[in-house]
Design an enzyme around this catalytic site. Structure first.
Site, PDB file in Angstrom:
ATOM      1  N   GLU A  40      10.672  -9.085  -4.848  1.00 60.31           N
ATOM      2  CA  GLU A  40      11.120  -7.755  -4.348  1.00 60.31           C
ATOM      3  C   GLU A  40      12.691  -7.734  -3.853  1.00 60.31           C
ATOM      4  O   GLU A  40      13.783  -6.914  -4.528  1.00 60.31           O
ATOM      5  CB  GLU A  40      10.420  -7.487  -3.076  1.00 60.31           C
ATOM      6  CG  GLU A  40       9.006  -7.240  -3.178  1.00 60.31           C
ATOM      7  CD  GLU A  40       8.330  -6.887  -2.083  1.00 60.31           C
ATOM      8  OE1 GLU A  40       8.877  -7.564  -0.837  1.00 60.31           O
ATOM      9  OE2 GLU A  40       7.363  -6.270  -1.680  1.00 60.31           O
ATOM     10  N   SER A  66       0.817  -1.321  -0.101  1.00 60.83           N
ATOM     11  CA  SER A  66       0.027   0.050   0.002  1.00 60.83           C
ATOM     12  C   SER A  66       0.994   1.392   0.161  1.00 60.83           C
ATOM     13  O   SER A  66       0.424   2.300  -0.759  1.00 60.83           O
ATOM     14  CB  SER A  66      -0.942   0.061   1.193  1.00 60.83           C
ATOM     15  OG  SER A  66      -0.171   0.015   2.393  1.00 60.83           O
ATOM     16  N   GLY A  88       7.978  -0.354   0.170  1.00 64.89           N
ATOM     17  CA  GLY A  88       7.624  -0.366   1.573  1.00 64.89           C
ATOM     18  C   GLY A  88       8.313  -1.560   2.391  1.00 64.89           C
ATOM     19  O   GLY A  88       9.417  -2.206   1.930  1.00 64.89           O
TER      20      GLY A  88
HETATM   21  O1  DER Z   1       5.167  -7.359   1.002  1.00 66.65           O
HETATM   22  C1  DER Z   1       5.715  -6.544   1.098  1.00 66.65           C
HETATM   23  O2  DER Z   1       6.992  -6.536   1.305  1.00 66.65           O
HETATM   24  C2  DER Z   1       5.292  -5.027   1.153  1.00 66.65           C
HETATM   25  O3  DER Z   1       6.464  -4.036   0.730  1.00 66.65           O
HETATM   26  C3  DER Z   1       4.994  -4.725   2.649  1.00 66.65           C
HETATM   27  O4  DER Z   1       6.205  -5.185   3.543  1.00 66.65           O
HETATM   28  C4  DER Z   1       4.714  -3.179   2.876  1.00 66.65           C
HETATM   29  O5  DER Z   1       3.521  -3.161   2.662  1.00 66.65           O
HETATM   30  P1  DER Z   1       2.482  -1.940   3.164  1.00 66.65           P
HETATM   31  O6  DER Z   1       3.235  -0.743   2.476  1.00 66.65           O
HETATM   32  O7  DER Z   1       1.297  -2.229   2.543  1.00 66.65           O
HETATM   33  O8  DER Z   1       2.519  -1.789   4.572  1.00 66.65           O
END
Ligand code: DER
Length: 242
Positions: free
Chosen positions: A106, A30, A85
């Site tokens: 990632e 997000s 994120g």
């Molecule tokens: O799944 C992931 O690695 C996402 O980056 C997660 O770690 C962060 O998700 P968010 O920004 O919805 O908190």
């Protein structure tokens, strides 16, 4: 400001690092979604000519296409900067990522890039990894319960440790729903490891032991990978941790 407003604040600050003609690693979740939206707006306004991105999930691929960010495959890209994120950030900029299930792509994309800007709101800052929830491990489906057993064996006797195969609820028509293993973009399963009070011990040693287990593909501890963390504080200010 709401948590989502803080996520947007951090994301927009990170996008200020983007220059024309850059190839980016495009994160998942997000917070990263706000960066994708912002990039789309700037691209449409003609502000960042020549920018393209390598997506870290099928979800991000679809989102980037929707907002008009040109996409590249990982092998065709020299990534200058990744923006993503995280679930947790410790004082040494080590991360837990992958609670959204995208950790493998990632880690491949963010590991390939020159810089990696993590974008978080303050709630993600932890004294040590494993404090706020699961540390995910991607495992191949073949023999997954056996692999789960080997992972448990690594931490045998560690008080407060438990691990399970991540499941997802699949509607089963009128009979209600049933639990099935969560499947990643790569067709793998996820083992979730839980450490009461967080991981006490050498993170690199734990990483090495995990990765030596046959059947383990990758885990969600991103050690020494982030080059900067952009943290939106509850009061609406933004801190930059390098
Ligand atoms: O799944 C992931 O690695 C996402 O980056 C997660 O770690 C962060 O998700 P968010 O920004 O919805 O908190």
């Amino acid at each position: 400001p709401t948590q989502d407003e803080l996520k947007r604040l951090a994301a927009h600050r990170a996008v200020e690092l983007v220059e024309p003609c850059m190839t980016l690693g495009l994160g998942t979740g997000s917070t990263a979604a706000h960066a994708l939206d912002r990039l789309g707006d700037l691209l449409r306004a003609g502000a960042l000519p020549g920018v393209s991105g390598v997506p870290t999930s099928l979800k991000t691929e679809a989102h980037a296409a929707r907002v008009g960010i040109p996409l590249l495959p990982l092998d065709a890209a020299s990534i200058a900067l990744s923006i993503d994120g995280a679930d947790e950030v410790d004082p040494d900029l080590n991360l837990v990522k992958g609670r959204g299930g995208s950790l493998l792509r990632e880690k491949m994309v963010e590991g390939a890039g020159a810089r990696f800007a993590v974008i978080v709101d303050e709630s993600k800052l932890v004294p040590r990894l494993g404090c706020t929830g699961a540390v995910p491990v991607e495992v191949v489906p073949f023999g997954a319960p056996h692999t789960l057993g080997l992972i448990r064996g690594l931490f045998h006797g560690l008080p407060g440790f438990h691990a399970r195969l991540r499941t997802t609820t699949v509607p089963e028509g009128e009979q209600g729903s049933e639990q099935q293993p969560f499947v990643t973009d790569n067709g793998n399963y996820i083992v979730e490891m839980f450490f009461d009070g967080g991981i006490r011990g050498d993170l690199r040693d734990i990483s090495d032991r995990l990765l030596r287990i046959t059947g383990v593909v990758e885990h969600g501890m991103f050690l020494g990978m982030a080059t900067v963390a952009i943290v939106a504080k509850k009061d609406g200010t933004v801190a930059v941790m390098e």
